[in-house]
Design a protein around this motif. Structure first.
Motif, short mmCIF file in Angstrom:
data_model
loop_
_atom_site.label_atom_id
_atom_site.label_comp_id
_atom_site.label_asym_id
_atom_site.label_seq_id
_atom_site.Cartn_x
_atom_site.Cartn_y
_atom_site.Cartn_z
N ILE A 1 42.97 41.64 31.05
CA ILE A 1 42.01 40.54 31.11
C ILE A 1 42.73 39.20 31.09
CG2 ILE A 1 40.28 39.34 29.71
CD1 ILE A 1 39.20 42.15 28.96
N ARG A 2 43.74 39.09 30.24
CA ARG A 2 44.47 37.83 30.15
C ARG A 2 45.33 37.58 31.37
NH1 ARG A 2 47.11 37.08 24.33
NH2 ARG A 2 47.77 35.17 25.41
N LYS A 3 45.94 38.63 31.91
CA LYS A 3 46.77 38.47 33.10
C LYS A 3 45.92 38.05 34.31
CE LYS A 3 50.33 41.77 31.66
NZ LYS A 3 50.92 43.11 31.89
N LEU A 4 44.68 38.53 34.34
CA LEU A 4 43.78 38.19 35.45
C LEU A 4 43.05 36.87 35.24
CD1 LEU A 4 42.11 41.67 36.14
CD2 LEU A 4 43.60 40.43 37.72
N VAL B 1 48.65 38.07 50.62
CA VAL B 1 48.43 39.50 50.83
C VAL B 1 49.00 39.92 52.17
CG1 VAL B 1 46.72 41.34 51.03
CG2 VAL B 1 46.33 39.43 49.44
N ASN B 2 49.78 40.99 52.16
CA ASN B 2 50.33 41.55 53.40
C ASN B 2 49.71 42.93 53.58
OD1 ASN B 2 51.87 42.10 55.65
ND2 ASN B 2 53.68 42.71 54.48
N LYS C 1 48.85 40.38 41.17
CA LYS C 1 49.65 39.41 41.92
C LYS C 1 48.83 38.73 43.00
CE LYS C 1 52.71 40.89 44.92
NZ LYS C 1 53.95 41.51 45.46
N PHE C 2 48.09 39.52 43.78
CA PHE C 2 47.33 38.94 44.88
C PHE C 2 46.05 38.26 44.40
CE2 PHE C 2 49.52 42.43 47.41
CZ PHE C 2 50.50 41.56 47.89
N HIS C 3 45.59 38.61 43.21
CA HIS C 3 44.45 37.91 42.63
C HIS C 3 44.80 36.45 42.39
CE1 HIS C 3 40.91 37.13 40.16
NE2 HIS C 3 41.71 36.67 39.20
N HIS C 4 46.05 36.21 42.00
CA HIS C 4 46.51 34.83 41.77
C HIS C 4 46.98 34.16 43.06
CE1 HIS C 4 46.20 34.97 37.41
NE2 HIS C 4 46.76 36.17 37.43
#
Length: 980
Positions: free
Chosen positions: A544-547, A585-586, A577-580
């Motif tokens: 939750i915190r990372k997102l 995105v590849n 990673k791609f959420h941030h």
């Protein structure tokens, strides 16, 4: 000639599976035979399917035994006869009475007694004579019984090797060593199929016995419908037309409640779903589920509808679920479509203390003849088999432990005894071991359910079928999952406590309002979610915190990517990673972008995997459905799932997909096996998480009391007490004048309950508060003893925990006094006294308790100290170089920290080495997390509860700081000054 055949469902007795039985019979030229397992009909439906498939005539039956004694064998003449046999066994199972020596009169079933039976035979009854009993007929007048004699050749095992396996099974069943298994405990070595013509030769001198046997078998016909049919209750109202009209009426009424009067998109979706439901004949299924929900809501019970059923807007409108399929873009076809190879089901969760009442309603509403709980079949597995075999062989415990120790695998490989155990293990693995009860499945049938099974009565006390969910599906039953969970209990009690303690009524179903509340979302983003359903674990709080998760849609995704399949494949890290950075995105392939743009090209839900299999690999919907079931672990074996690997590659190649891309996509797909959620399931979890989170945000004290009173959640009890204290509550030790059996709250004062005291008798937990409320506060120790009739040992326990502190006397003074009152006297009674005599008072020296003594008492009796913190108990005053809130400012640095142990998680690296993740509290009560790599960690790093000093490097991932531990040691605490 085989009218007494047994499968593995004659538990711990028969050795052959149903399929093996049928194959072996056909190989010997058998054209018809009867399955008669001991005191059960578990395998009858499976037996009929296998026989129909392979051209053998099936006959159903049951062998009735009392303990080890064979009483008689029942053979069904037809479907009605099978019901009669099942009803007879069910009656004795449910009433828990012994099976009688003589069978009742059956109208559609035959009874075969062993040749030793001396009673009078009825018209439908026969005597079974074994070939080794033929000599008993020699020289006798058989005219009276000539027409009653039939050949009795039991079948339990395949061959001599399996006979030895049978002996081991009997030893396991009887919990004895092999040498103690007697002839009466097992079958005879000849109880097996015989080569063609051999059995007939055994009876050649009495050919009429064979004629009687053949005639008996010929007259039996299992007249059940062929193939899978719908055996569920066919209508709710008694008429299918009325069902359709009622379902449409309820759906349209619910549509207005959920979406208002002018939502054209919702109306179109409801009409589409109703059309599919009508075409697939699932009206009754929806209406019965709605009826269950209607009843539970009328009782004030709170429920959560989850699983793939939450994809249905009709279910949403009927209040079966609280997930809006339009908001989340869920598609109904994941729940119900013409290509599904299995029936759908709803998962309905209730509080743990309300579910049984809902189940009781179902039984009474739909009738006990038509209702039963679903069973399960546990099997012999892995180490448990090795232990069981070792015990039967008479091996000492230490030797058995050595055989189950994975670290000794190389040594064991050449051990002769272990080789023998392994040979037995390979034959026994996955054999049925015992029948049990499903977590929550309920069946509601159109015809009486005993047409298809006898019923058991497990400890739960409700009739239960003798087969599992897989067999139920193949026979034609759809289950209703009525489940329970602690999280709902937390919510239910918290709402009640808020009303009582703060005089505020909370509508906990206003979930959409909660989701838009900035204060609630800020609480979510902070990871301060202890006690909240599904989002309180260390891994979930980290995610939750990372997102920076601060809304419902992200939480829905988080609820699924935390699952092992996504996490272990590395896709969880990719998602974060791609959420941030969504612009980075590849996508592996244009199809991945087209189907998975919402989740940054990462397969997060079961639906995502199905979409990729269909659109990327060109698989059809049926294979996608089999794959979905494989991902849920809902198969007996992995054959179906493994078959799809080849299919996936073949179809993808036809579409010209590059081999390397196909391989990587399949790697991601296969990592989901057994560990994925449907999006609707995650959405249902997230709804409940928001309800818990709302209560924790605005009413933290009442919420945490509710968590404690519903037996907590992920963590130990002390952590929830710690959260209570952080919320501003004044937490008191149990008190005989203020506590209840469970934790109670009055304003900011919280009194721990008697339930949490180790060693206190359950009767006293209820009696003490009940007596206090009925007759007023206790006035003294003597008054307490007189009114509760408590014994010395239990009184000492309450004194040591401080529950009699209202007297104003120290624990030591009270202990002196209680020994004077109870130590050398008969326990006083609570009879009414004519005169109340005052106890003599003695002048005692001053007896004081220290806080340290009290803390030790509390650790012993509660499991944690309350008078002092665990940090105050340390011998050292050192609290580390920094605290949790400063960690993020020291990334890359090596620091020392002191933390109170909360929990740990052990994982295995790719090299099969152990590593650990730890969670701790600092001296201010804030959480921090640790990682312990194999090469830097002792073999057993954690030493239980307490505080640890650790040296480690501060690392950071997506703004979340943690410690990579280099050195780690438990800190000593102050010595107990007094040993009681």
């Amino acid at each position: 000639m085989y009218l007494n055949v047994h499968s593995q469902y004659s538990l711990r007795y028969g050795t052959m599976s149903i399929e093996t039985l049928v194959d072996e019979a056909i190989a010997r030229g058998v054209t018809q035979m009867a399955l008669t397992d001991i005191n059960n009909s578990t395998g009858i439906m499976e037996f009929m399917r296998q026989c129909d498939k392979k051209g053998l005539k099936p006959i159903g039956g049951i062998e009735f035994r009392r303990q080890k004694k064979l009483l008689y064998i029942g053979l069904a003449q037809n479907r009605e006869g099978m019901k009669e046999l099942n009803d007879f066994l069910t009656e004795h199972n449910l009433s828990q009475t012994e099976i009688p020596d003589a069978a009742p009169t059956f109208q559609n079933a035959y009874i075969i007694y062993p040749f030793s039976f001396a009673g009078e035979l009825k018209a439908n009854e026969f005597l079974g004579i074994r070939f080794d009993e033929i000599n008993k007929l020699y020289g006798k007048n058989l005219s009276a019984i000539k027409d009653k004699l039939v050949a009795l050749q039991p079948v339990f095992v395949l061959d001599k090797v399996e006979y030895r396996l049978h002996e081991y099974l009997r030893g396991i069943d009887l919990n004895t060593v092999l040498t103690m298994v007697t002839c009466n405990d097992k079958c005879t070595p000849t109880d097996m199929f015989m080569p063609p013509g051999v059995l007939e030769a055994k009876y050649s001198r009495y050919a009429f016995i064979l004629d009687n046997t053949r005639k008996l078998l010929d007259s039996c016909v299992m007249d059940y419908p062929k193939g899978r049919v719908n055996l569920n209750r066919q209508t709710f109202s008694g008429n299918k037309k009325d069902d359709r009209e009622l379902l449409e009426k309820l759906a349209m009424k619910g549509l207005v409640y959920r979406y208002g009067k002018n939502n054209k998109q919702a109306l179109a979706k409801v009409r589409h779903e109703l059309k599919v439901i009508f075409e697939l004949d699932f009206c009754a299924y929806f209406l019965i589920t709605h009826d269950i929900i209607r009843y539970s809501m009328s009782q004030g019970y709170y429920h959560v509808g989850r699983g793939s059923g939450a994809n249905s807007i009709v279910a949403y409108c009927l209040k079966i679920t609280d997930v809006d399929p339009i908001e989340l873009n869920l598609y109904f076809e994941r729940f119900l479509n013409a290509q599904r190879t299995s029936p759908p089901d709803f998962d309905i969760d209730y509080s743990w203390d309300e579910r049984e009442d809902v189940q009781d309603y179902i039984f009474k509403r739909y009738g006990r003849d038509h209702t039963a709980l679903l069973g399960t079949m546990s099997t012999f597995k892995d180490r448990s088999i090795i232990r069981e075999i070792g015990k039967v062989m008479g091996l000492p415990k230490a030797e058995i432990d050595g055989f189950t120790d994975a670290t000794r695998a190389a040594f064991n490989r050449d051990n002769a005894v272990f080789k023998k155990i392994t040979a037995i293990y390979e034959r026994m693995a996955n054999m049925p071991n015992q029948r049990s009860i499903h977590a929550g499945g309920v069946l509601i049938s159109e015809d009486p359910i005993t047409y298809y099974t006898a019923l058991d009565l497990p400890p739960k006390g409700m009739p239960t079928v003798q087969w599992d969910m897989y067999e139920a599906e193949k026979i034609g039953f759809d289950k209703y999952d009525i489940l329970s969970q602690r999280g709902i209990g937390h919510i239910k009690m918290a709402v009640k406590l808020i009303e009582e303690n703060q005089e505020k009524k909370i509508d906990i179903h206003q979930v959409k309002k909660f989701m838009k509340d900035p204060v609630v979302n800020a609480q979510l983003r902070s990871g301060n979610t202890i006690g909240c359903f599904y989002i309180e674990s260390p891994a979930m709080r980290q995610l939750i915190r990372k997102l920076n998760c601060d809304n419902y849609l992200i939480l829905v995704a988080a609820s699924s990517i935390i699952r092992p399949g996504v996490a272990s494949s590395g896709m969880m890290g990719e998602y974060i990673k791609f959420h941030h950075a969504p612009d980075q995105v590849n996508y592996l392939h244009p199809v991945m972008e087209e189907q998975l743009k919402e989740t940054y090209g990462v397969m997060v839900y079961q639906e995502d995997v199905i979409k990729i299999c269909i659109h990327f690999a060109g698989m059809d919907g049926t294979d996608a459905d089999i794959l979905r079931r494989g991902m849920s672990g809902k198969y007996r074996s992995k054959k179906e799932f493994d078959r799809l690997v080849e299919r996936f590659f073949e179809e993808a190649k036809k579409l010209g997909r590059p081999d390397n891309i196909v391989a990587e996509v399949w790697r991601q797909v296969s990592s989901f096996a057994g560990y994925s959620f449907s999006k609707a399931h995650s959405a249902s979890f997230a709804v409940e998480s928001y309800q818990s989170l709302f209560l924790k945000t605005y009413y933290p004290r009442e919420f945490m009391v509710a968590v404690l009173n519903n037996y907590g959640g992920f963590y130990n009890r002390y952590l929830y007490v710690h959260e209570l204290q952080r919320s501003g509550a004044i937490v008191h030790l149990p008190c005989v004048n203020n506590s209840d059996a469970i934790v109670n709250i009055h304003g900011v004062d919280v009194y721990l309950g008697f339930v949490g005291i180790h060693g206190l008798e359950a009767t006293l937990m209820e009696l003490i508060p009940d007596e206090q409320k009925a007759n007023g506060p206790y006035q003294s120790l003597e008054d307490f003893i007189r009114r509760t009739n408590i014994g010395l040992e239990q009184a000492i326990t309450l004194i040591r925990i401080g529950a009699l502190r209202f007297t104003g006397k120290s624990k030591k003074a009270l202990l002196w006094e209680v020994h004077l009152l109870l130590g050398t006297k008969v326990k006083p009674t609570n009879d009414t006294e004519l005169f109340q005599l005052e106890t003599k008072n003695y002048n005692l020296p001053v007896l004081l308790n220290t806080k340290l003594e009290d803390a030790y008492h509390e650790m012993e009796l509660l499991g944690f100290p309350l008078s002092m913190t665990i940090f105050d108990l340390l011998e050292t005053e050192y609290r580390g170089e920094l605290l949790t809130n400063d960690l993020i400012n020291h990334v890359g640095q090596t620091v020392k920290m002191v933390g109170r142990y909360v929990c740990e998680k052990t994982v295995h690296t790719k090299n099969n080495q152990k590593m650990w993740f730890g969670t701790f509290l600092d001296a201010e009560g804030n959480f921090f997390d640790t990682v312990h790599f194999p090469n830097r960690t002792p073999a057993y790093p954690f030493r239980g509860q307490g505080c640890y000093l650790m040296l480690g490097k501060v690392v950071e991932e997506f703004g979340f700081a943690s410690i990579e531990v280099l050195k780690f040691a438990k800190l000593p605490i102050l010595t107990n000054p007094v040993i009681d």
